[in-house]
Scaffold this motif. Sequence first.
Motif, PDB file in Angstrom:
ATOM      1  N   ALA A 112       0.935  -1.208   0.050  1.00  0.00           N
ATOM      2  CA  ALA A 112      -0.101  -0.012  -0.024  1.00  0.00           C
ATOM      3  C   ALA A 112       0.870   1.270  -0.052  1.00  0.00           C
ATOM      4  CB  ALA A 112      -0.803   0.157   1.345  1.00  0.00           C
ATOM      5  N   GLY A 113       0.644   2.061  -0.914  1.00  0.00           N
ATOM      6  CA  GLY A 113       1.237   3.560  -0.948  1.00  0.00           C
ATOM      7  C   GLY A 113       2.592   3.299  -1.817  1.00  0.00           C
ATOM      8  N   GLN A 114       2.800   2.315  -2.595  1.00  0.00           N
ATOM      9  CA  GLN A 114       4.225   2.072  -3.279  1.00  0.00           C
ATOM     10  C   GLN A 114       4.122   2.927  -4.468  1.00  0.00           C
ATOM     11  OE1 GLN A 114       4.410  -2.008  -4.504  1.00  0.00           O
ATOM     12  NE2 GLN A 114       6.441  -1.929  -3.428  1.00  0.00           N
ATOM     13  N   GLU A 115       2.940   3.021  -5.078  1.00  0.00           N
ATOM     14  CA  GLU A 115       2.880   3.664  -6.130  1.00  0.00           C
ATOM     15  C   GLU A 115       2.833   5.276  -5.700  1.00  0.00           C
ATOM     16  OE1 GLU A 115      -0.839   3.107  -8.503  1.00  0.00           O
ATOM     17  OE2 GLU A 115      -0.259   0.939  -8.896  1.00  0.00           O
ATOM     18  N   ALA A 116       2.272   5.761  -5.050  1.00  0.00           N
ATOM     19  CA  ALA A 116       2.527   7.067  -4.527  1.00  0.00           C
ATOM     20  C   ALA A 116       3.933   7.611  -4.352  1.00  0.00           C
ATOM     21  CB  ALA A 116       1.701   7.448  -3.274  1.00  0.00           C
ATOM     22  N   VAL A 117       4.784   6.454  -3.705  1.00  0.00           N
ATOM     23  CA  VAL A 117       6.052   6.759  -3.283  1.00  0.00           C
ATOM     24  C   VAL A 117       6.856   6.880  -4.635  1.00  0.00           C
ATOM     25  CG1 VAL A 117       8.201   5.674  -2.463  1.00  0.00           C
ATOM     26  CG2 VAL A 117       6.024   5.719  -0.868  1.00  0.00           C
ATOM     27  N   ALA A 118       6.481   6.221  -5.581  1.00  0.00           N
ATOM     28  CA  ALA A 118       7.267   5.922  -6.742  1.00  0.00           C
ATOM     29  C   ALA A 118       7.052   7.381  -7.728  1.00  0.00           C
ATOM     30  CB  ALA A 118       6.587   4.674  -7.677  1.00  0.00           C
ATOM     31  N   LEU A 119       5.706   7.757  -7.473  1.00  0.00           N
ATOM     32  CA  LEU A 119       5.421   9.079  -8.406  1.00  0.00           C
ATOM     33  C   LEU A 119       6.104   9.920  -7.720  1.00  0.00           C
ATOM     34  CD1 LEU A 119       3.546  10.320 -10.348  1.00  0.00           C
ATOM     35  CD2 LEU A 119       1.778  10.693  -8.695  1.00  0.00           C
ATOM     36  N   ALA A 120       6.122  10.094  -6.224  1.00  0.00           N
ATOM     37  CA  ALA A 120       6.800  11.151  -5.819  1.00  0.00           C
ATOM     38  C   ALA A 120       7.978  11.431  -6.089  1.00  0.00           C
ATOM     39  CB  ALA A 120       6.755  11.240  -3.757  1.00  0.00           C
ATOM     40  N   ARG A 121       8.887  10.331  -6.174  1.00  0.00           N
ATOM     41  CA  ARG A 121      10.113  10.116  -6.394  1.00  0.00           C
ATOM     42  C   ARG A 121      10.437  10.602  -7.973  1.00  0.00           C
ATOM     43  NH1 ARG A 121      14.722   6.566  -4.147  1.00  0.00           N
ATOM     44  NH2 ARG A 121      16.557   7.179  -5.385  1.00  0.00           N
ATOM     45  N   GLU A 122       9.795  10.140  -8.646  1.00  0.00           N
ATOM     46  CA  GLU A 122       9.638  10.669 -10.276  1.00  0.00           C
ATOM     47  C   GLU A 122       9.641  12.312 -10.249  1.00  0.00           C
ATOM     48  OE1 GLU A 122       7.003   9.825 -13.918  1.00  0.00           O
ATOM     49  OE2 GLU A 122       7.528   7.957 -12.842  1.00  0.00           O
ATOM     50  N   ARG A 123       8.433  12.726  -9.647  1.00  0.00           N
ATOM     51  CA  ARG A 123       8.263  14.190  -9.825  1.00  0.00           C
ATOM     52  C   ARG A 123       9.589  15.218  -9.016  1.00  0.00           C
ATOM     53  NH1 ARG A 123       4.555  17.936 -10.579  1.00  0.00           N
ATOM     54  NH2 ARG A 123       4.037  18.191  -8.454  1.00  0.00           N
ATOM     55  N   PHE A 124       9.947  14.416  -7.976  1.00  0.00           N
ATOM     56  CA  PHE A 124      10.956  15.005  -7.253  1.00  0.00           C
ATOM     57  C   PHE A 124      12.090  15.191  -8.205  1.00  0.00           C
ATOM     58  CE2 PHE A 124      14.752  15.310  -4.580  1.00  0.00           C
ATOM     59  CZ  PHE A 124      14.379  16.151  -3.407  1.00  0.00           C
ATOM     60  N   ASP A 125      12.565  14.029  -8.946  1.00  0.00           N
ATOM     61  CA  ASP A 125      13.924  14.013  -9.570  1.00  0.00           C
ATOM     62  C   ASP A 125      13.562  14.999 -10.969  1.00  0.00           C
ATOM     63  OD1 ASP A 125      14.976  12.439  -7.857  1.00  0.00           O
ATOM     64  OD2 ASP A 125      14.900  10.642  -9.171  1.00  0.00           O
ATOM     65  N   ALA A 126      12.210  14.885 -11.398  1.00  0.00           N
ATOM     66  CA  ALA A 126      12.143  15.664 -12.399  1.00  0.00           C
ATOM     67  C   ALA A 126      12.185  17.212 -12.175  1.00  0.00           C
ATOM     68  CB  ALA A 126      10.693  15.538 -13.149  1.00  0.00           C
ATOM     69  N   GLY A 127      11.805  17.422 -10.948  1.00  0.00           N
ATOM     70  CA  GLY A 127      12.049  19.060 -10.515  1.00  0.00           C
ATOM     71  C   GLY A 127      13.654  19.338 -10.492  1.00  0.00           C
ATOM     72  N   MET A 128      14.453  18.388  -9.795  1.00  0.00           N
ATOM     73  CA  MET A 128      15.529  18.989  -9.518  1.00  0.00           C
ATOM     74  C   MET A 128      16.406  18.756 -10.687  1.00  0.00           C
ATOM     75  SD  MET A 128      15.733  19.560  -6.404  1.00  0.00           S
ATOM     76  CE  MET A 128      17.611  19.689  -5.729  1.00  0.00           C
ATOM     77  N   ASN A 129      16.094  17.871 -11.501  1.00  0.00           N
ATOM     78  CA  ASN A 129      16.922  17.898 -12.849  1.00  0.00           C
ATOM     79  C   ASN A 129      16.548  19.232 -13.776  1.00  0.00           C
ATOM     80  OD1 ASN A 129      18.628  15.662 -12.737  1.00  0.00           O
ATOM     81  ND2 ASN A 129      16.901  14.193 -13.036  1.00  0.00           N
ATOM     82  N   ASP A 151      16.900  22.267 -13.961  1.00  0.00           N
ATOM     83  CA  ASP A 151      17.565  23.495 -13.281  1.00  0.00           C
ATOM     84  C   ASP A 151      17.434  23.630 -11.959  1.00  0.00           C
ATOM     85  OD1 ASP A 151      19.108  25.787 -13.618  1.00  0.00           O
ATOM     86  OD2 ASP A 151      17.335  27.075 -14.103  1.00  0.00           O
ATOM     87  N   LEU A 152      17.192  22.642 -11.194  1.00  0.00           N
ATOM     88  CA  LEU A 152      17.092  22.904  -9.654  1.00  0.00           C
ATOM     89  C   LEU A 152      15.920  23.329  -9.335  1.00  0.00           C
ATOM     90  CD1 LEU A 152      20.714  23.920  -8.434  1.00  0.00           C
ATOM     91  CD2 LEU A 152      19.979  21.622  -8.497  1.00  0.00           C
ATOM     92  N   ASN A 153      14.821  22.649  -9.958  1.00  0.00           N
ATOM     93  CA  ASN A 153      13.418  23.338  -9.400  1.00  0.00           C
ATOM     94  C   ASN A 153      12.981  22.681  -7.968  1.00  0.00           C
ATOM     95  OD1 ASN A 153      10.599  24.263  -9.333  1.00  0.00           O
ATOM     96  ND2 ASN A 153      10.448  23.972 -11.528  1.00  0.00           N
ATOM     97  N   VAL A 154      13.424  23.351  -6.953  1.00  0.00           N
ATOM     98  CA  VAL A 154      13.349  22.944  -5.679  1.00  0.00           C
ATOM     99  C   VAL A 154      11.753  23.093  -5.265  1.00  0.00           C
ATOM    100  CG1 VAL A 154      13.862  23.126  -3.326  1.00  0.00           C
ATOM    101  CG2 VAL A 154      15.580  23.198  -5.104  1.00  0.00           C
ATOM    102  N   PRO A 155      11.041  24.371  -5.712  1.00  0.00           N
ATOM    103  CA  PRO A 155       9.665  24.241  -5.392  1.00  0.00           C
ATOM    104  C   PRO A 155       8.839  22.978  -5.880  1.00  0.00           C
ATOM    105  CG  PRO A 155      10.541  26.429  -6.163  1.00  0.00           C
ATOM    106  CD  PRO A 155      11.757  25.214  -6.481  1.00  0.00           C
ATOM    107  N   GLN A 156       9.026  22.724  -6.895  1.00  0.00           N
ATOM    108  CA  GLN A 156       8.482  21.475  -7.534  1.00  0.00           C
ATOM    109  C   GLN A 156       8.732  20.180  -6.776  1.00  0.00           C
ATOM    110  OE1 GLN A 156       8.566  20.394 -11.954  1.00  0.00           O
ATOM    111  NE2 GLN A 156       8.402  18.452 -11.235  1.00  0.00           N
ATOM    112  N   ALA A 157      10.195  20.116  -6.562  1.00  0.00           N
ATOM    113  CA  ALA A 157      10.538  19.044  -5.728  1.00  0.00           C
ATOM    114  C   ALA A 157      10.046  18.792  -4.406  1.00  0.00           C
ATOM    115  CB  ALA A 157      12.142  18.864  -5.644  1.00  0.00           C
ATOM    116  N   LEU A 158      10.034  20.141  -3.962  1.00  0.00           N
ATOM    117  CA  LEU A 158       9.101  19.868  -2.177  1.00  0.00           C
ATOM    118  C   LEU A 158       7.744  19.877  -2.578  1.00  0.00           C
ATOM    119  CD1 LEU A 158      10.740  23.310  -0.884  1.00  0.00           C
ATOM    120  CD2 LEU A 158      11.071  20.996  -0.135  1.00  0.00           C
ATOM    121  N   ALA A 159       6.995  20.034  -3.711  1.00  0.00           N
ATOM    122  CA  ALA A 159       5.591  19.792  -3.891  1.00  0.00           C
ATOM    123  C   ALA A 159       5.474  18.481  -3.800  1.00  0.00           C
ATOM    124  CB  ALA A 159       5.051  20.378  -5.127  1.00  0.00           C
TER     125      ALA A 159
END
Length: 473
Positions: free
Chosen positions: A353-370, A372-380
């Motif tokens: 349970a929750g595995q997909e949410a974790v995977a999605l968060a990680r994907e969004r986090f990395d996309a943000g940081m990659n 040009d260091l979009n920290v606000p998106q990574a935080l979101a």
Amino acid sequence: MAFQVFDSLTKEKRIFEPLEPGVVRMYNCGPTVYGRVHVGNLRTFLFADTLRRWLEVLGYEVRQVMNITDVGHLLDDADAGEDKIEAQARRERRDPWEISRGFTELFLADVRALGLREPRVRPKASEHVPEMLAMIEGLIAKGFAYQVGGDVYYEVAKFPRYGRLSGNTVAELEAGARIEVRAEKRHPADFALWKSDPGHIMKWPSRFGPDGFPGWHIECSAMAQKHLGDVLDLHTGGEDNVFPHHECEIAQSEAFTGKPFARYWMHSKFLQVDGGKMSKSLGNVWNLDDVRARGFSTRVLRFALIRGHYRGPLNFTWGILEEARSALEKLDELCADVRAAARGERAAAADQAGQEAVALARERFDAGMNDDLNVPQALASLFELRGALRATGLGREAAAEGLRFLAHAQAALGVLLLEEATLDVRMQALLAARGDARTRKDWAASDRIRDEIAALGVVLQDTPTGVVWRKKE
RNA sequence: GGCGGCAUAGCCAAGUGGCCCAAGGCGACGGAUUGCAAAUCCGUUAUUCCUCGGUUCAAAUCCGAGUGCCGCCUCCA
């Protein structure tokens, strides 16, 4: 997904690739130690730290160099002003060396308190004068610099690319007429590499005379080359460094080595205070102690300063610190929830349970940081994960993945509380006492103990499954 | 005078041609829960992206003009 950075020189986002695979050579313009660093300085250093952290998360070996300018240099290249370290020394009636030593110590303490990782080298300008002189000699030999009496100037006209970074052109600089014309200079935009002045306190002998000191820009060119070689991957600084400082560095280094100086230039935007420029006359130049005096932790400050994208303006007010504190509590809860579920407490029945949410968060986090260091998106992505987990629940196995993701995010951001907080024996006794009072329904005693606990910095929360506590910042 | 950046809800802040009637946060409001409080949970909170014009089948996103703010051109992160 590849890491992209906005390169100030080409003015576009470019995929980051270091010259040598796996290794990043990065130079960050550091402080001039004539005063305490303020929140604006800290924003810029925090940007450099975030960049370094993300590169490390991506697996690079980061050779980070951040200089300390502890040598006084003239307030302007035209020699009209005075050395600011010496000026500060005069105001405080102290030795300039003592001034720069003292503020260097304070700088290091501030930056460590904010959780900045230690660069590999913190070169001091005062310890690199021989290297600067060597570079100056080289520039003279190659015809890019000329000596007038005890002074040496860089001849801007010899370097056609001068102005490429800042958009200024030599012709416009001349027309601008804001540069004081010095008779001995061949062109008003020529800048000092070395100056002679017997009245200067911090000075070194050289073949140009017994009482000389280096120009401002040469120190970074010399130190960068010494510690990182001819070609840097990344060079960073505040936006104000674009001109003249970095423009001049490029001219010096590239003329000297015949190679491109830095492969990527990155500049952070100035921090505003109360919607405008921070200035001593407005009394809004805040430092770390001011922030602490208002009751905010350095972690809250760090969070507040990385919440905005580094290339966008960020308006510093006490209000954003309060917001940051509230928002951080949510992230602390997320961390605590994931930890608990990983231990099997309050975990969902289904391990996944929750595995997909974790995977999605990680994907969004990395996309943000990659991006040009979009920290606000990574935080979101972290806040979204929190919401998603509340909805789906978190199984034990998924929680283990959650913990790995949070450690990943923490490595990049440096603002999360990953470790379990603990209570001392005294606090545990108080909690037990309050528990007893509550079973007796002695609400007066229970509330009194709760106040006592609150005074010690711990917030209690009664839930159907028991008492949950949290340390207050 | 020259160069550059920014303008998104009460506030902070992502998004830069269709997935946007616009992420996330703070705050506010309504409800649930609670011995109380706090916290928590659920819900609501921009048909619209500074203004005006244009390009396009389609714009917050591109172009032009205007307004406002910020930075650099002189030390500054």
